[in-house]
Write a protein that holds these residues in place. Structure first.
Motif: not given
Ligand SMILES: Cc1cc2nc3c(=O)[nH]c(=O)nc-3n(C[C@H](O)[C@H](O)[C@H](O)COP(=O)(O)OP(=O)(O)OC[C@H]3O[C@@H](n4cnc5c(N)ncnc54)[C@H](O)[C@@H]3O)c2cc1C
Ligand code: SF4
Length: 454
Positions: A116-118, A145, A187
């Motif tokens: 997960p890349e919030p 994103k 995210e």
């Protein structure tokens, strides 16, 4: 195959890493990469094939993810127009691009470099995406994103659109769909299922509550066959049959309660496309006595016709794993009427047709004396979809439609309402997962541009 037809789960297996790298080594890094040209999401195929060949799996994944939000879907079920356009396909031996794609993304999940890349910064803008198929998913993913707060609304009890309730598990495991939603939710994406916009909440209310809206409701209105006897029991739309089996696989319906079951039945599938093929595979797994598939169009050639040269998509005979599992196929057959006894369908009368080209168009002519009956006690109508469901949301919002009753959008994918955009099959008509992703990505970019201006 014997094992496969007793199992509703995914058929395809990913090749081992060495074989994948070997396949990637066949990519010639052509001066003009026709594969890239023909991929609807513009995948940078020669670049990731080269990285894969060199053993840089992570680098390959980064290049792949730059253009495709969900390679785990397209890598499994895309018809791979890239392979049709591959220069090596001039000799019918294209690089196995689609399989490389799925291998790269599965390695990325397995090695843990998809995480997960919030977004680091939130814009404070709110976007509603209506419909959680691949187009809505792609739009929601990019907008989240980009830092907007995104709520994805879905009328069904689970998210995923046709990935979840149309495409059978043996082509796409639902664990693959869940895995992606888990990631997107971590995210920051908000997913609200069981909410029919236009019914449970009005479209106007959504438009008032959010800074922008993306409609991605698919093209779910099935094409019907209004022949005599259509009202008989045992005649169903393909989607009712397929979605029920997907719900059984998911544990939402008990198998014995399945109202449309092919077990011990003579199944006739009307429609020779992908949906029809999925009905064939599902009927075989439900242990049908026999499965027949008919198509009104002529049988495609085994090799490309002269007017269908490389690098265009080859309109050639397609035999899927479902067909191989055991089904009789006929082409150039038109349905005359459904026949039944005691309100139950028992057969379908068909006749042969010929396609002739005159006055600048192809027309169908009946071949006299060719009428016959195909026995059937379950008939599945798989003749495609005509347009999105109009009643409800589209009517309520008074959305402008095209001549074919799809949502009309301008070059930046906005509708006749300034802050309402649209994407996927609801705009194009029934199409493909890869086209839906491409359309969702474009809508997201336009919505982001719009939000940064207001
Ligand atoms: C049986 C079958 C097999 C297929 N196989 C393949 C294949 O192998 N490869 C391939 O590339 N393509 C395949 N396709 C086509 C592909 O699935 C579609 O082109 C793609 O899913 C379209 O994506 P979408 O996001 O536009 O719409 P959809 O996937 O149709 O999703 C639309 C979503 O919107 C929801 N919705 C609708 N109205 C509302 C509302 N008012 N409020 C809230 N939610 C709403 C629906 O419930 C649905 O979940 C197949 C299609 C079918 C039917
Ligand atoms: S998305 Fe489809 S066309 Fe594009 S590279 Fe993958 S398999 Fe090929």
């Amino acid at each position: 195959m014997h094992e496969r037809i007793t199992d509703f789960s995914e058929v395809e297996q990913v090749l081992n890493s060495e074989d994948r790298m070997l396949q990637a080594s066949r990519c010639m890094d052509c001066g003009i990469p026709f594969c890239h040209w023909s991929c609807p999401v513009d995948n940078l195929i020669p670049e990731w094939n080269d990285l894969l060949y060199k053993g840089d799996w992570k680098g390959a994944y980064m290049r792949l993810a730059a253009t495709n939000n969900f390679p785990e879907f397209t890598g499994r079920i895309c018809p791979a127009s890239c392979e049709h356009a591959c220069v090596l396909n001039i000799n019918q031996e294209p690089v196995t691009i689609r399989e490389n794609e799925v291998a790269i993304v599965e390695k990325a999940f397995a090695e843990g470099y998809i995480k997960p890349e919030p977004p680091e910064i939130r814009t404070g803008k709110k976007v509603a995406v209506i419909g959680s198929g691949p187009s809505g998913m792609a739009a929601a993913d990019l907008l989240n994103k980009a830092g907007h707060w995104v709520t994805l609304f879905e009328k069904d009890e689970k998210a995923g659109g046709l990935l979840r309730f149309g495409i059978p598990d043996f082509k796409l495991s639902k664990a693959t769909v869940d895995r992606r939603f888990d990631l997107m939710i971590k995210e920051g994406l908000i997913v609200k299922t069981g909410v029919n916009i236009g019914k449970d909440i009005s479209g106007k209310e959504i438009a008032a509550q959010f800074d922008a809206v993306c409609i991605a409701v698919g093209a779910m209105h099935p094409r019907d066959l209004n022949a005599e006897g259509r009202e008989l029991n045992g005649i169903h739309f393909a989607m009712d049959f397929l979605s029920t089996q997907n719900r059984v696989n998911n544990g939402q319906i008990i198998a014995t309660d399945n109202p449309i079951n092919a077990k011990n039945k003579k199944v006739l599938v009307i429609g020779g496309g992908d949906t029809g093929s999925d009905c064939v595979g599902t009927s075989i797994r439900q242990k049908a006595e026999s499965v027949t598939q008919i198509e009104i169009m002529p049988k495609p050639p085994v090799d490309r016709a002269d007017d269908n040269p490389w690098p265009y998509f080859g309109k050639v005979l397609k035999t899927t794993t479902s067909h191989e599992e055991g089904c009789e196929r006929f082409w150039s057959l038109s349905t005359v009427k459904f026949i039944g006894e005691n309100n139950q369908v028992t057969g379908v009368e068909v006749e042969e047709v010929e396609w002739v080209y005159k006055d600048n168009h192809h027309s169908m002519e009946v071949v006299p004396g060719t009428r016959r009956i195909i026995d059937a006690d379950l008939v599945l109508l798989a003749m495609g979809f005509v347009h999105p469901m109009l009643e409800g949301l589209l009517t309520e919002l008074e959305l402008e439609l095209t001549q074919r009753n799809n949502i009309k959008v301008n070059a930046n994918q906005s509708t006749n309402h300034q802050k309402i955009f649209a994407a996927g099959d609801s705009v194009s008509g029934a199409s493909l997962v890869v086209n839906a992703i491409a359309s969702g990505r474009k809508a997201a970019k336009e919505i982001d541009r719009f939000l940064r201006k207001v």
